[in-house]
Scaffold this active site. Structure first.
Site, PDB file in Angstrom:
ATOM      1  N   HIS A 148       0.855  -1.194   0.000  1.00  0.00           N
ATOM      2  CA  HIS A 148       0.000   0.000   0.000  1.00  0.00           C
ATOM      3  C   HIS A 148       0.887   1.239   0.000  1.00  0.00           C
ATOM      4  O   HIS A 148       1.656   1.454   0.935  1.00  0.00           O
ATOM      5  CB  HIS A 148      -0.901   0.004   1.236  1.00  0.00           C
ATOM      6  CG  HIS A 148      -1.816  -1.169   1.311  1.00  0.00           C
ATOM      7  ND1 HIS A 148      -3.075  -1.165   0.768  1.00  0.00           N
ATOM      8  CD2 HIS A 148      -1.654  -2.403   1.855  1.00  0.00           C
ATOM      9  CE1 HIS A 148      -3.662  -2.334   0.982  1.00  0.00           C
ATOM     10  NE2 HIS A 148      -2.813  -3.098   1.644  1.00  0.00           N
ATOM     11  N   ALA A 174      12.514   5.677   0.493  1.00  0.00           N
ATOM     12  CA  ALA A 174      11.858   4.375   0.364  1.00  0.00           C
ATOM     13  C   ALA A 174      11.149   4.297  -0.976  1.00  0.00           C
ATOM     14  O   ALA A 174      10.626   5.292  -1.472  1.00  0.00           O
ATOM     15  CB  ALA A 174      10.859   4.161   1.502  1.00  0.00           C
ATOM     16  N   GLY A 175      11.127   3.101  -1.544  1.00  0.00           N
ATOM     17  CA  GLY A 175      10.385   2.894  -2.773  1.00  0.00           C
ATOM     18  C   GLY A 175      11.258   2.394  -3.906  1.00  0.00           C
ATOM     19  O   GLY A 175      12.038   3.152  -4.475  1.00  0.00           O
ATOM     20  N   GLY A 176      11.166   1.100  -4.201  1.00  0.00           N
ATOM     21  CA  GLY A 176      11.911   0.541  -5.319  1.00  0.00           C
ATOM     22  C   GLY A 176      13.388   0.331  -5.048  1.00  0.00           C
ATOM     23  O   GLY A 176      14.161   0.157  -5.988  1.00  0.00           O
ATOM     24  N   GLY A 197      11.873  -3.058   1.801  1.00  0.00           N
ATOM     25  CA  GLY A 197      10.871  -3.996   2.280  1.00  0.00           C
ATOM     26  C   GLY A 197      10.915  -5.313   1.552  1.00  0.00           C
ATOM     27  O   GLY A 197      11.201  -6.360   2.127  1.00  0.00           O
ATOM     28  N   THR A 198      10.664  -5.276   0.235  1.00  0.00           N
ATOM     29  CA  THR A 198      10.558  -6.505  -0.541  1.00  0.00           C
ATOM     30  C   THR A 198      11.824  -7.350  -0.458  1.00  0.00           C
ATOM     31  O   THR A 198      11.758  -8.585  -0.401  1.00  0.00           O
ATOM     32  CB  THR A 198      10.238  -6.166  -2.013  1.00  0.00           C
ATOM     33  OG1 THR A 198       9.045  -5.371  -2.052  1.00  0.00           O
ATOM     34  CG2 THR A 198      10.024  -7.421  -2.833  1.00  0.00           C
TER      35      THR A 198
END
Length: 234
Positions: A148, A174-176, A197-198
Site C-alpha cells: 500500500h 523508500a520505494g523501489g 521492504g521486498t
C-alpha cells in the site's frame, strides 16, 4: 555520499547502518526484525493489526533474540491508539507512523516515553507538517514502493521535495530500493538512509510463503511492476 546525515540518522536510531527494514505486515516476524538489528540496521514490527495484549509477546521475542534497537510501525488509517499505548508501556525504542499524520500530541507522548518518532510521508506538505509536529525522522516513500503506497510521486522527485521541506530533520528514502547501488544513489542524492521492504521478504527469517520467496528470487533485478493488487482506500 551523505555521510554526515547518515551518521546523524544512526545516532538517532541507535543503529550501526542507515538501513531500515520496512513494516511488511505479518512477514515481519520477530526473527526478521532481530536479524536486521543484529546486522546493524533497524528492523520493524508491523503492529497495526496485532491485538494490544499480544504485543508484549512479540516485543519480548525480539528482545530475546537481539540487544539491538528496533522499531514498531502503526498505520494511521486505522484506530491504533490502544496499540500505541501498549508499545509505549513496553518502552519500544522507535515508533514509526505511516498513512497519516500522528500529530503533535502523539509525538510528544512517544518522546515522553523515550521513543524516537519516524513519520512516513508522500509529499512536501506532509513533510512540513510532520517536522513541525516534532518528528525525529521522515521517510519519503515514492510510488515505486511495494504494498500500500502513500505517494503518487516517483522517489527521485519526491526525495528532492521532502529534503527541501525537512530542514534539519533526517530523511530516509523508500520505494523501489533493493540493491546496494540503489542505496548508494539515494544517499548521494541527500537521503540519510534507505528503507527496504521486498528485499527482506525473501529471507529465511521472513514470514512470507516459500513460493512467494522463490518468485522474488527468480525475478532478479527486474524493474518494479505497478499493479492494482493493493488498490483502493488505504
Amino acid at each position: 555520499m551523505n555521510g554526515s546525515a547518515s551518521r546523524d540518522l544512526c545516532d538517532l536510531l541507535g543503529s550501526e547502518r542507515p538501513i531500515v527494514q520496512a513494516p511488511v505486515g505479518e512477514c515481519a516476524t520477530p526473527e526478521l526484525v532481530a536479524a536486521v538489528a543484529e546486522a546493524g540496521g533497524i528492523g520493524t514490527l508491523a503492529c497495526t493489526w496485532t491485538a494490544p495484549e499480544r504485543l508484549p509477546e512479540l516485543v519480548a521475542r525480539v528482545r530475546a533474540l537481539t540487544p539491538g534497537r528496533f522499531a514498531a510501525n502503526l498505520v494511521l488509517w486505522f484506530d491504533v491508539d490502544a496499540q500505541l499505548d501498549a508499545l509505549l508501556a513496553l518502552a519500544v525504542p522507535v515508533v514509526t507512523f505511516s498513512w497519516g499524520q500522528p500529530g503533535r500530541r502523539r509525538i510528544e507522548r512517544c518522546h515522553a516515553a523515550g521513543a524516537r518518532v519516524v513519520v512516513q510521508v508522500g509529499s512536501a506538505a506532509g513533510a512540513l507538517e510532520a517536522a513541525a509536529d516534532g518528528a525525529d525522522i521522515l521517510v519519503a516513500q515514492g510510488v515505486e514502493a511495494g504494498g500500500h503506497v502513500q505517494s503518487s510521486t516517483p522517489l527521485r522527485a519526491l526525495l528532492d521535495d521532502v529534503l527541501a521541506a525537512a530542514g534539519a530533520v533526517p530523511v530516509v528514502a523508500a520505494g523501489g530500493l533493493a540493491l546496494r547501488a540503489h542505496v548508494e544513489r539515494v544517499l548521494a542524492s541527500g537521503a540519510a538512509g534507505a528503507m527496504l521492504g521486498t528485499s527482506f521478504l525473501a529471507t529465511a527469517e521472513s514470514g512470507a510463503h516459500d513460493e512467494y520467496k522463490a518468485a522474488l528470487v527468480s525475478a532478479g533485478d527486474r524493474s518494479t511492476a505497478l499493479t492494482v493488487c493493493f488498490d483502493g482506500e488505504w
